[in-house]
Design a protein around this motif. Structure first.
Motif, PDB file in Angstrom:
ATOM      1  N   ILE A  25       0.841  -1.203   0.000  1.00 38.00           N
ATOM      2  CA  ILE A  25       0.000   0.000   0.000  1.00 38.00           C
ATOM      3  C   ILE A  25       0.876   1.253   0.000  1.00 38.00           C
ATOM      4  O   ILE A  25       0.574   2.228  -0.696  1.00 38.00           O
ATOM      5  CB  ILE A  25      -0.962  -0.033   1.207  1.00 38.00           C
ATOM      6  CG1 ILE A  25      -2.046  -1.088   0.966  1.00 38.00           C
ATOM      7  CG2 ILE A  25      -1.587   1.336   1.457  1.00 38.00           C
ATOM      8  CD1 ILE A  25      -2.923  -1.365   2.171  1.00 38.00           C
ATOM      9  N   ALA A  26       1.963   1.237   0.776  1.00 41.73           N
ATOM     10  CA  ALA A  26       2.859   2.395   0.815  1.00 41.73           C
ATOM     11  C   ALA A  26       3.505   2.643  -0.550  1.00 41.73           C
ATOM     12  O   ALA A  26       3.599   3.794  -1.008  1.00 41.73           O
ATOM     13  CB  ALA A  26       3.941   2.191   1.880  1.00 41.73           C
ATOM     14  N   GLY A  28       2.271   1.707  -3.461  1.00 41.42           N
ATOM     15  CA  GLY A  28       1.191   2.180  -4.332  1.00 41.42           C
ATOM     16  C   GLY A  28       0.856   3.641  -4.090  1.00 41.42           C
ATOM     17  O   GLY A  28       0.646   4.406  -5.037  1.00 41.42           O
ATOM     18  N   ALA A  29       0.817   4.045  -2.821  1.00 44.40           N
ATOM     19  CA  ALA A  29       0.542   5.449  -2.498  1.00 44.40           C
ATOM     20  C   ALA A  29       1.656   6.349  -3.036  1.00 44.40           C
ATOM     21  O   ALA A  29       1.389   7.464  -3.516  1.00 44.40           O
ATOM     22  CB  ALA A  29       0.397   5.626  -0.993  1.00 44.40           C
ATOM     23  N   GLY A  30       2.889   5.870  -2.973  1.00 42.20           N
ATOM     24  CA  GLY A  30       4.002   6.654  -3.515  1.00 42.20           C
ATOM     25  C   GLY A  30       3.875   6.868  -5.018  1.00 42.20           C
ATOM     26  O   GLY A  30       4.051   7.985  -5.526  1.00 42.20           O
ATOM     27  N   LEU A  32       1.090   6.676  -6.805  1.00 41.38           N
ATOM     28  CA  LEU A  32      -0.074   7.530  -7.081  1.00 41.38           C
ATOM     29  C   LEU A  32       0.228   8.988  -6.774  1.00 41.38           C
ATOM     30  O   LEU A  32      -0.235   9.890  -7.485  1.00 41.38           O
ATOM     31  CB  LEU A  32      -1.287   7.048  -6.270  1.00 41.38           C
ATOM     32  CG  LEU A  32      -1.934   5.764  -6.786  1.00 41.38           C
ATOM     33  CD1 LEU A  32      -3.019   5.307  -5.820  1.00 41.38           C
ATOM     34  CD2 LEU A  32      -2.521   5.978  -8.168  1.00 41.38           C
ATOM     35  N   THR A  33       1.002   9.237  -5.729  1.00 43.62           N
ATOM     36  CA  THR A  33       1.405  10.606  -5.413  1.00 43.62           C
ATOM     37  C   THR A  33       2.277  11.174  -6.534  1.00 43.62           C
ATOM     38  O   THR A  33       2.091  12.326  -6.960  1.00 43.62           O
ATOM     39  CB  THR A  33       2.171  10.647  -4.081  1.00 43.62           C
ATOM     40  OG1 THR A  33       1.322  10.148  -3.053  1.00 43.62           O
ATOM     41  CG2 THR A  33       2.605  12.054  -3.730  1.00 43.62           C
ATOM     42  N   ILE A  53      -1.603  18.042  -3.191  1.00 47.95           N
ATOM     43  CA  ILE A  53      -1.163  16.777  -2.616  1.00 47.95           C
ATOM     44  C   ILE A  53      -0.978  16.912  -1.101  1.00 47.95           C
ATOM     45  O   ILE A  53      -1.356  16.022  -0.329  1.00 47.95           O
ATOM     46  CB  ILE A  53       0.121  16.286  -3.316  1.00 47.95           C
ATOM     47  CG1 ILE A  53      -0.224  15.903  -4.759  1.00 47.95           C
ATOM     48  CG2 ILE A  53       0.740  15.106  -2.575  1.00 47.95           C
ATOM     49  CD1 ILE A  53       0.964  15.586  -5.616  1.00 47.95           C
ATOM     50  N   VAL A  56      -4.429  16.822   0.517  1.00 44.76           N
ATOM     51  CA  VAL A  56      -4.999  15.467   0.511  1.00 44.76           C
ATOM     52  C   VAL A  56      -4.409  14.642   1.649  1.00 44.76           C
ATOM     53  O   VAL A  56      -5.143  13.988   2.408  1.00 44.76           O
ATOM     54  CB  VAL A  56      -4.776  14.781  -0.857  1.00 44.76           C
ATOM     55  CG1 VAL A  56      -5.078  13.297  -0.774  1.00 44.76           C
ATOM     56  CG2 VAL A  56      -5.626  15.451  -1.929  1.00 44.76           C
ATOM     57  N   TYR A  57      -3.084  14.672   1.799  1.00 46.35           N
ATOM     58  CA  TYR A  57      -2.457  13.924   2.880  1.00 46.35           C
ATOM     59  C   TYR A  57      -2.834  14.486   4.251  1.00 46.35           C
ATOM     60  O   TYR A  57      -3.048  13.736   5.212  1.00 46.35           O
ATOM     61  CB  TYR A  57      -0.940  13.888   2.719  1.00 46.35           C
ATOM     62  CG  TYR A  57      -0.477  12.795   1.785  1.00 46.35           C
ATOM     63  CD1 TYR A  57      -0.537  11.466   2.161  1.00 46.35           C
ATOM     64  CD2 TYR A  57       0.018  13.099   0.524  1.00 46.35           C
ATOM     65  CE1 TYR A  57      -0.124  10.458   1.312  1.00 46.35           C
ATOM     66  CE2 TYR A  57       0.431  12.102  -0.339  1.00 46.35           C
ATOM     67  CZ  TYR A  57       0.353  10.780   0.058  1.00 46.35           C
ATOM     68  OH  TYR A  57       0.763   9.789  -0.795  1.00 46.35           O
ATOM     69  N   ALA A  60      -6.414  13.265   4.962  1.00 46.64           N
ATOM     70  CA  ALA A  60      -6.434  11.839   5.294  1.00 46.64           C
ATOM     71  C   ALA A  60      -5.867  11.608   6.696  1.00 46.64           C
ATOM     72  O   ALA A  60      -6.401  10.806   7.470  1.00 46.64           O
ATOM     73  CB  ALA A  60      -5.644  11.042   4.259  1.00 46.64           C
TER      74      ALA A  60
END
Length: 110
Positions: A25-26, A28-30, A32-33, A53, A56-57, A60
């Motif tokens: 997940i980390a 993938g988040a990287g 996508l960022t 960005i 958004v973070y 969240a």
């Protein structure tokens, strides 16, 4: 002992899968960022991309903090009863085992 070993193995397997999932997940988040950064910087500006960005973070993180700070409701506890919290079947089983034990003791005394 077999039950304990099974629970330990199951817990270790679950912990390993959770760790691997968190790592994926980390990553993938990287990515996508990075994709969001490239798109926003190309269509607007780098300052706009950083602001979006970052917000958004921040949002969240605020939601996660709110969920973590929430206190769970108190668990429902049954009122104490005259049977000491045991069900009738548990009392029958305890009585049976006590009778067996007394029978063994009486047999050894003779």
């Amino acid at each position: 002992m077999l039950g304990l070993e099974h629970r330990v193995a199951r817990t270790a397997r679950k912990a390993g899968l959770m760790t691997a999932s968190a790592a994926l997940i980390a990553v993938g988040a990287g990515f996508l960022t990075l994709a969001a950064w490239i798109y926003l910087a190309a269509t607007q500006s780098a300052l706009f991309a950083a602001g979006v960005i970052g917000l958004v973070y921040l949002g969240a993180g605020a939601v996660m903090l709110g969920l973590a700070a929430r206190t769970p409701p108190a668990p429902h506890t049954a009122p104490p009863d005259a049977l000491g919290g045991f069900s009738p079947m548990q009392l029958v089983l305890v009585s049976f085992l006590q009778g067996m034990d007394q029978g063994k003791k009486a047999n050894h005394r003779q």
